[in-house]
Design an enzyme around this catalytic site. Structure first.
Site, PDB file in Angstrom:
ATOM      1  N   ASP A  80     -12.191  -6.779  -2.353  1.00  0.00           N
ATOM      2  CA  ASP A  80     -12.200  -7.214  -2.615  1.00  0.00           C
ATOM      3  C   ASP A  80     -14.280  -7.454  -2.366  1.00  0.00           C
ATOM      4  O   ASP A  80     -14.485  -5.791  -1.676  1.00  0.00           O
ATOM      5  CB  ASP A  80     -12.012  -8.998  -1.879  1.00  0.00           C
ATOM      6  CG  ASP A  80     -11.889  -7.835  -0.337  1.00  0.00           C
ATOM      7  OD1 ASP A  80     -11.052  -7.687   0.097  1.00  0.00           O
ATOM      8  OD2 ASP A  80     -13.223  -7.427   0.767  1.00  0.00           O
ATOM      9  N   GLU A  87       0.716  -1.210   0.060  1.00  0.00           N
ATOM     10  CA  GLU A  87      -0.253   0.105  -0.639  1.00  0.00           C
ATOM     11  C   GLU A  87       0.919   1.395   0.285  1.00  0.00           C
ATOM     12  O   GLU A  87       0.065   2.471  -0.504  1.00  0.00           O
ATOM     13  CB  GLU A  87      -1.049   0.316   1.177  1.00  0.00           C
ATOM     14  CG  GLU A  87      -2.370  -1.055   1.356  1.00  0.00           C
ATOM     15  CD  GLU A  87      -2.671  -1.693   1.820  1.00  0.00           C
ATOM     16  OE1 GLU A  87      -3.979  -1.698   2.366  1.00  0.00           O
ATOM     17  OE2 GLU A  87      -2.285  -1.377   3.466  1.00  0.00           O
ATOM     18  N   MET A 132      -9.265  -2.467   8.491  1.00  0.00           N
ATOM     19  CA  MET A 132      -9.086  -3.148   9.238  1.00  0.00           C
ATOM     20  C   MET A 132      -7.333  -2.372  10.371  1.00  0.00           C
ATOM     21  O   MET A 132      -7.519  -2.831  11.223  1.00  0.00           O
ATOM     22  CB  MET A 132      -7.966  -4.629   9.150  1.00  0.00           C
ATOM     23  CG  MET A 132      -8.715  -5.758   8.504  1.00  0.00           C
ATOM     24  SD  MET A 132      -7.618  -7.368   8.775  1.00  0.00           S
ATOM     25  CE  MET A 132      -7.158  -7.821  10.254  1.00  0.00           C
ATOM     26  N   GLU A 133      -7.886  -1.105   9.915  1.00  0.00           N
ATOM     27  CA  GLU A 133      -7.397  -0.208  10.461  1.00  0.00           C
ATOM     28  C   GLU A 133      -7.681   1.644  10.708  1.00  0.00           C
ATOM     29  O   GLU A 133      -7.484   2.351  11.753  1.00  0.00           O
ATOM     30  CB  GLU A 133      -5.501   0.175   9.496  1.00  0.00           C
ATOM     31  CG  GLU A 133      -5.230  -1.043   9.749  1.00  0.00           C
ATOM     32  CD  GLU A 133      -4.708  -2.103   9.032  1.00  0.00           C
ATOM     33  OE1 GLU A 133      -6.049  -1.609   7.712  1.00  0.00           O
ATOM     34  OE2 GLU A 133      -5.151  -3.550   8.405  1.00  0.00           O
TER      35      GLU A 133
HETATM   36  N1  ADE Z   1      -8.767  -4.956   3.450  1.00  0.00           N
HETATM   37  C1  ADE Z   1      -9.286  -5.717   2.208  1.00  0.00           C
HETATM   38  N2  ADE Z   1     -11.071  -6.402   2.392  1.00  0.00           N
HETATM   39  C2  ADE Z   1     -10.563  -6.460   3.710  1.00  0.00           C
HETATM   40  C3  ADE Z   1     -12.101  -7.883   4.528  1.00  0.00           C
HETATM   41  N3  ADE Z   1     -12.137  -8.437   3.255  1.00  0.00           N
HETATM   42  N4  ADE Z   1     -12.240  -7.699   5.892  1.00  0.00           N
HETATM   43  C4  ADE Z   1     -11.316  -6.384   6.375  1.00  0.00           C
HETATM   44  N5  ADE Z   1     -10.099  -5.839   6.025  1.00  0.00           N
HETATM   45  C5  ADE Z   1     -10.060  -5.894   3.828  1.00  0.00           C
END
Ligand code: ADE
Length: 236
Positions: A200, A12, A176-177
């Site tokens: 995704d 990233e 997640m951040e």
């Molecule tokens: N970052 C990218 N895709 C994610 C997902 N499905 N869950 C958590 N963090 C992510």
């Protein structure tokens, strides 16, 4: 101005570091607290670029160091996310209006799900930075969605968990951040912007999609963050 730019993963931030390298800028590397901060001076501005490693605690460390040690006055997070809003496709861009931690639960004490002690469920991103991001999108004629981002220390790859997060937090994307960076920036009163590109759909095939599209989506977000820096007045 001193500006911190955080990604969670090396993928990233590499497009950013490579961009400045290719432009011929001198990059100083400062190791601190388990991170490497890439310091780049551009006329009156200084950039600090680092990847935090995955997860809320790691991102909180990186944001704290950028603010308390390097005196960053703005924080921009760039990276990828899982799309929760069905309109979001791989490679699409989103900025957070506000952020929540979907894995915080002290409901046993009468608080709502996601409530952060002495704070709130949601922390708002900076309106001025978001306005700059929207201006960039308009200039480049690029779609940019705004929405709630839910963060947690879990990779979401399950339809029922995905629906649970949508229902409880009205979130458009999951990662997640972001919400931990929001807590840190809020504590230090530092304006921040969380920019994400979709890798995704946080469903049963999220792991496969993430592996396939991480680099591409990360590049989209990194390139857009360079445009935000230009709009902020950095003489790149
Ligand atoms: N970052 C990218 N895709 C994610 C997902 N499905 N869950 C958590 N963090 C992510």
């Amino acid at each position: 101005m001193k500006i911190g730019i955080i990604g969670a993963m090396i993928e990233e931030v590499t497009p950013l570091v490579e961009f400045f390298k290719n432009q011929g800028y001198k990059i100083e590397e400062i190791a601190l607290g388990g991170n490497v901060f890439h310091k780049i001076i551009i006329q009156n501005d200084t950039l600090y670029i680092a990847y935090s490693k995955i997860g809320k605690v790691h991102a909180a460390i990186t944001a704290s160091v950028m603010i308390a040690r390097f005196e960053c006055e703005r924080i921009i997070f760039t990276g990828v996310a899982g799309g929760l809003d069905s309109r979001l496709k791989v490679g699409d861009l989103l900025i957070a209006t506000k952020l929540a931690q979907h894995d915080v639960n002290i409901t046993a004490f009468g608080h709502p799900l996601g409530f952060i002690p002495e704070s709130a469920v949601y922390i708002e991103a900076d309106g001025a930075l978001n306005a700059i991001a929207k201006k960039v999108a308009q200039k480049l004629n690029k779609p940019l969605m705004e929405g709630i981002i839910a963060s947690g220390d879990q990779f979401i790859c399950d339809e029922s968990k995905k629906q649970w997060i949508i229902q409880n937090f009205q979130a458009s994307a999951v990662e997640m951040e972001g919400a931990s960076v929001a807590v840190v920036c809020n504590a230090f009163k530092i304006p921040f912007c969380i920019l994400r590109s979709i890798s995704d759909s946080a469903d049963g095939s999220a792991d496969v999609s993430f592996d396939e599209f991480l680099e591409e989506a990360a590049r989209v977000s990194a390139q857009f963050s360079i445009e935000i820096l230009k709009e902020l007045g950095v003489k790149i």
